[in-house]
Write an enzyme that holds these catalytic residues in place. Structure first.
Site, mmCIF file in Angstrom:
data_model
loop_
_atom_site.group_PDB
_atom_site.id
_atom_site.type_symbol
_atom_site.label_atom_id
_atom_site.label_comp_id
_atom_site.label_asym_id
_atom_site.label_seq_id
_atom_site.Cartn_x
_atom_site.Cartn_y
_atom_site.Cartn_z
ATOM 1 N N TRP A 21 31.877 -32.799 4.385
ATOM 2 C CA TRP A 21 31.321 -33.328 5.640
ATOM 3 C C TRP A 21 32.402 -33.844 6.595
ATOM 4 C CZ3 TRP A 21 29.286 -38.937 5.964
ATOM 5 C CH2 TRP A 21 28.935 -39.243 7.273
ATOM 6 N N ASP A 49 29.106 -27.704 -1.079
ATOM 7 C CA ASP A 49 28.097 -27.978 -0.055
ATOM 8 C C ASP A 49 28.760 -28.210 1.290
ATOM 9 O OD1 ASP A 49 25.177 -28.931 0.608
ATOM 10 O OD2 ASP A 49 26.510 -30.470 1.426
ATOM 11 N N TYR A 54 29.139 -29.383 10.595
ATOM 12 C CA TYR A 54 30.322 -30.146 10.191
ATOM 13 C C TYR A 54 31.566 -29.657 10.937
ATOM 14 C CZ TYR A 54 27.580 -31.879 6.166
ATOM 15 O OH TYR A 54 26.635 -32.457 5.357
ATOM 16 N N SER A 151 17.150 -31.883 3.601
ATOM 17 C CA SER A 151 18.069 -33.015 3.547
ATOM 18 C C SER A 151 17.505 -34.179 4.342
ATOM 19 C CB SER A 151 19.435 -32.615 4.120
ATOM 20 O OG SER A 151 20.325 -33.717 4.142
ATOM 21 N N TRP A 205 24.293 -37.526 -1.564
ATOM 22 C CA TRP A 205 25.566 -37.668 -0.871
ATOM 23 C C TRP A 205 25.936 -39.133 -0.750
ATOM 24 C CZ3 TRP A 205 25.803 -40.005 4.055
ATOM 25 C CH2 TRP A 205 24.600 -40.098 4.769
ATOM 26 N N PRO A 207 27.721 -41.066 -2.935
ATOM 27 C CA PRO A 207 27.462 -41.889 -4.127
ATOM 28 C C PRO A 207 28.381 -43.096 -4.244
ATOM 29 C CG PRO A 207 28.635 -39.880 -4.731
ATOM 30 C CD PRO A 207 28.235 -39.725 -3.292
ATOM 31 N N ALA A 209 29.167 -44.819 -1.485
ATOM 32 C CA ALA A 209 28.872 -45.573 -0.262
ATOM 33 C C ALA A 209 30.042 -45.536 0.726
ATOM 34 C CB ALA A 209 28.480 -47.017 -0.595
ATOM 35 N N GLN A 291 41.926 -37.372 -5.568
ATOM 36 C CA GLN A 291 40.599 -37.988 -5.481
ATOM 37 C C GLN A 291 39.564 -37.145 -6.219
ATOM 38 O OE1 GLN A 291 40.483 -38.116 -1.146
ATOM 39 N NE2 GLN A 291 40.627 -40.344 -1.179
#
Length: 333
Positions: A21, A49, A54, A151, A205, A207, A209, A291
């Protein structure tokens, strides 16, 4: 990597999925984006995804190039349609015209003949739902879309779509992609019960925060440079709802729980979402390959009941300060 069925469908997806995103085409250079995708593939992630909107369609192009040369049958590629992708009045929404044109444009940008999952990015209140569902079903019958999802739809909107699909013989929705984390649990009250009953899986999406659950945002301190909270491409507006000193203090109190389990705070947050049996996958993004390597370690982690209770006790009722985003106190199903 662990794999789960997408809802009640026969499609199996990696329970950690890669989403692009706010990264590909905007926050990071293409070489870095490709490195993150390679890290995801190396970690066993097969589910990717994206969405046409985007980075102004650039994210799909970057992902398509990053996946070029991979065995297509071994990947699950998801994208979405709804938000504006051009200046025209029909360059948005879920009309038949926009769905068909956007689907073909997404396939070109992704460099593929089909997408495994095509999702309605939001509910369109200006288009008859029957028109939307028929357009999606036509794409399925043409072989350009294998499964259909949505979504951020409300429970009643999903229910209406299921009723139309059943009455008209269309393919049913198999997934919903909502925001879900320890700090944002809106779906638990109505969406999850409906979806459990109807065989619809959640692709969650954020997760962690928007990074708050990593613990890098400290109470009483300015956000670290280069983080989502200092981003001017959309991230800062999304994350500010969580940048409350009381909430940040409670998040810091999760660290001993993560340490006891040998997990990073991000891994704990992702694993927490995967304890919900209605969750098919947790979507993670990345601007650096390390990451991805860290986040994927949440796959297969089982959090015992006493750990889940400790997390609830530490966080307590979470109240978002923005009145337009307020929800009821958190509760675990």
């Amino acid at each position: 990597m662990e794999f789960r069925n997408l809802g009640r469908s026969g499609l199996k997806i990696s329970e950690i999925a890669y989403g692009n995103w706010l990264t590909h085409g905007s926050q990071v250079e293409e070489d870095a984006a490709h490195a993150c995708v390679r890290a995801a593939l190396d970690a066993g992630i097969t589910t990717f995804d994206t969405a046409d909107v985007y980075a102004g369609t650039r994210a799909e192009e970057v992902l398509g190039r990053a996946l070029k040369g991979q065995r297509r049958e071994g990947l699950e590629i998801f994208t979405k349609v709804y938000w504006p992708t051009g200046p025209g009045v029909n360059d948005r929404g879920l009309s038949r015209k926009h769905i068909m044109e956007s689907a073909h444009a997404s396939l070109r940008r992704l460099g593929t003949d089909y997408v495994d999952l095509y999702q309605a990015h939001r509910f369109d209140y200006e288009t008859p739902l029957e028109e939307t569902m028929r357009a999606f079903d036509d794409l399925v019958r043409q072989g350009k879309v294998l499964y259909v999802g949505v979504s951020e739809w409300r429970a009643e909107e999903i229910e209406r779509a299921l009723k139309i699909a059943d009455e008209m013989g269309f393919d049913r929705i198999v997934s919903n992609q909502p925001q879900y984390s320890m700090l944002w649990r809106v779906i638990e009250e109505e969406v999850v019960p409906l979806c459990e009953r109807e065989g619809i899986g959640q692709l969650v999406w954020s997760p962690i925060a928007q990074g708050v659950l990593t613990g890098k945002y400290k109470p009483g301190e300015p956000p670290p440079a280069g983080t989502r909270a200092t981003d001017d491409k959309g991230g800062a507006d999304m994350i500010k709802r969580f940048l409350d000193d009381d909430l940040l203090t409670r998040v810091q109190n999760l660290r001993p729980i993560a340490d006891d389990l040998g997990l990073s705070m991000a891994q704990l947050a992702i694993a927490w979402t995967l304890q919900n049996p209605n969750v098919s996958a947790a979507l993670v993004g990345a601007s650096r390959p390390e990451q991805v390597a860290d986040n994927v370690k949440a796959a297969g982690v089982k959090l015992e009941e006493d750990v889940m209770k400790k997390i609830d006790d530490v966080l307590g009722p979470v109240v978002i300060r923005d009145p337009s985003l307020t929800r009821s106190p958190s509760k675990r199903p």
